[in-house]
Design a protein around this motif. Structure first.
Motif, PDB file in Angstrom:
ATOM      1  N   ILE A  93     -66.762  20.038   8.587  1.00  0.00           N
ATOM      2  CA  ILE A  93     -66.057  21.100   7.861  1.00  0.00           C
ATOM      3  C   ILE A  93     -64.574  20.752   7.741  1.00  0.00           C
ATOM      4  CG2 ILE A  93     -65.292  23.511   7.973  1.00  0.00           C
ATOM      5  CD1 ILE A  93     -68.007  24.161   9.274  1.00  0.00           C
ATOM      6  N   ILE A  94     -63.994  20.254   8.823  1.00  0.00           N
ATOM      7  CA  ILE A  94     -62.577  19.858   8.807  1.00  0.00           C
ATOM      8  C   ILE A  94     -62.351  18.735   7.802  1.00  0.00           C
ATOM      9  CG2 ILE A  94     -60.734  18.785  10.153  1.00  0.00           C
ATOM     10  CD1 ILE A  94     -61.869  20.264  12.617  1.00  0.00           C
ATOM     11  N   ILE A  95     -63.235  17.746   7.830  1.00  0.00           N
ATOM     12  CA  ILE A  95     -63.097  16.586   6.929  1.00  0.00           C
ATOM     13  C   ILE A  95     -63.226  17.013   5.476  1.00  0.00           C
ATOM     14  CG2 ILE A  95     -64.144  14.401   6.223  1.00  0.00           C
ATOM     15  CD1 ILE A  95     -65.066  14.158   9.239  1.00  0.00           C
ATOM     16  N   ILE A  96     -64.259  17.801   5.163  1.00  0.00           N
ATOM     17  CA  ILE A  96     -64.497  18.213   3.773  1.00  0.00           C
ATOM     18  C   ILE A  96     -63.406  19.164   3.303  1.00  0.00           C
ATOM     19  CG2 ILE A  96     -66.116  19.380   2.225  1.00  0.00           C
ATOM     20  CD1 ILE A  96     -68.374  18.413   4.107  1.00  0.00           C
ATOM     21  N   SER A  97     -62.944  20.051   4.190  1.00  0.00           N
ATOM     22  CA  SER A  97     -61.850  20.958   3.833  1.00  0.00           C
ATOM     23  C   SER A  97     -60.596  20.168   3.474  1.00  0.00           C
ATOM     24  CB  SER A  97     -61.541  21.909   4.997  1.00  0.00           C
ATOM     25  OG  SER A  97     -62.644  22.728   5.296  1.00  0.00           O
ATOM     26  N   THR A  98     -60.345  19.106   4.219  1.00  0.00           N
ATOM     27  CA  THR A  98     -59.191  18.244   3.945  1.00  0.00           C
ATOM     28  C   THR A  98     -59.363  17.532   2.610  1.00  0.00           C
ATOM     29  OG1 THR A  98     -58.881  17.893   6.326  1.00  0.00           O
ATOM     30  CG2 THR A  98     -57.780  16.354   4.836  1.00  0.00           C
ATOM     31  N   GLN A  99     -60.575  17.047   2.351  1.00  0.00           N
ATOM     32  CA  GLN A  99     -60.859  16.404   1.069  1.00  0.00           C
ATOM     33  C   GLN A  99     -60.619  17.365  -0.086  1.00  0.00           C
ATOM     34  OE1 GLN A  99     -64.931  15.117   1.378  1.00  0.00           O
ATOM     35  NE2 GLN A  99     -64.413  13.201   2.402  1.00  0.00           N
ATOM     36  N   LEU A 100     -61.091  18.600   0.087  1.00  0.00           N
ATOM     37  CA  LEU A 100     -60.935  19.613  -0.957  1.00  0.00           C
ATOM     38  C   LEU A 100     -59.465  19.906  -1.227  1.00  0.00           C
ATOM     39  CD1 LEU A 100     -62.319  21.690  -2.829  1.00  0.00           C
ATOM     40  CD2 LEU A 100     -62.317  23.291  -0.904  1.00  0.00           C
ATOM     41  N   PHE A 101     -58.693  20.031  -0.157  1.00  0.00           N
ATOM     42  CA  PHE A 101     -57.259  20.283  -0.314  1.00  0.00           C
ATOM     43  C   PHE A 101     -56.579  19.095  -0.991  1.00  0.00           C
ATOM     44  CE2 PHE A 101     -52.828  20.539   1.079  1.00  0.00           C
ATOM     45  CZ  PHE A 101     -52.548  21.864   0.777  1.00  0.00           C
TER      46      PHE A 101
END
Length: 214
Positions: A93-101
């Motif tokens: 979730i942290i990784i994908i959230s960072t990608q999204l941002f």
């Protein structure tokens, strides 16, 4: 806590997560960027693009978060490990959230650099909150149904419903609140997404413990 182990698990999840969806998201955002007339853009235009045109990428990026093991047929091995499965999901979730941002930043920051007059913090955060909120819904539904199609379809239907209903039913939780001047709705959506993540991780931990007994 074993920092080395945690770091290794985190990096391993970076390798596990497919970056193809982020590449596709960047390509989609790039296509929008190339098609727009930057001289005619207004703050409302940017809000529309951030909230409505780009936000569905959150669904696509998050939906596979808990389905990777099932796709590769290794769920039994993962569930039987001593290492808490919920931590793997948290790291993803942290990784994908960072990608999204990162995807949103790639779109908005250059526009600010070239001199466009808009509140980048408000629009960037508000648009990101909508995409994150939709993505978390997709992730949870994907986990519950074990089907990518359901995880994608349900939030997309919600997205289109909000688009055509103009928030008549959801009001303070309207997905596209910035377009009608409701910036507080973004804080609410973001808060709901974070709360949903915490509850979701608790449920995953509970399910993992049950499966580990067998």
């Amino acid at each position: 806590m074993d920092i080395r182990l945690e770091r290794r698990i985190f990096y391993n999840n970076i390798k596990i997560i497919s970056f193809n969806t982020m590449v596709l998201a960047l390509a989609y955002v790039g296509a929008i960027y190339l098609m727009i007339n930057k001289n005619d853009l207004s703050g409302y235009s940017l809000i529309f693009m951030g909230e409505q045109l780009i936000s569905p990428i959150g669904i696509v990026m998050f939906v596979r978060t808990t389905l990777i093991e099932d796709e590769y047929g290794i769920s039994e091995m993962i569930y039987s490990k001593v290492y808490p499965y919920w931590k793997n999901i948290l790291y993803r979730i942290i990784i994908i959230s960072t990608q999204l941002f990162f995807v949103y930043s790639i779109f908005f920051i250059p526009l600010k650099i070239i001199g466009m007059d808009f509140h980048i913090a408000n629009i960037l955060f508000g648009s990101y909150a909508t995409a994150l909120y939709l993505g978390i819904i997709a992730m949870i539904l994907g986990y519950m149904s074990k089907e990518i199609s359901i995880g994608i379809l349900a939030p997309f239907l919600y997205y289109f419903f909000e688009m055509f209903s103009k928030g008549k039913l959801t009001k303070g939780l309207y997905l596209f609140g910035m377009g009608v001047g409701n910036y507080i709705s973004k804080i609410k959506l973001f808060s709901i997404a974070i709360t949903a993540i915490i509850v979701f991780l608790f449920i995953i931990n509970r399910d993992h413990r049950k499966l580990s007994r067998y």
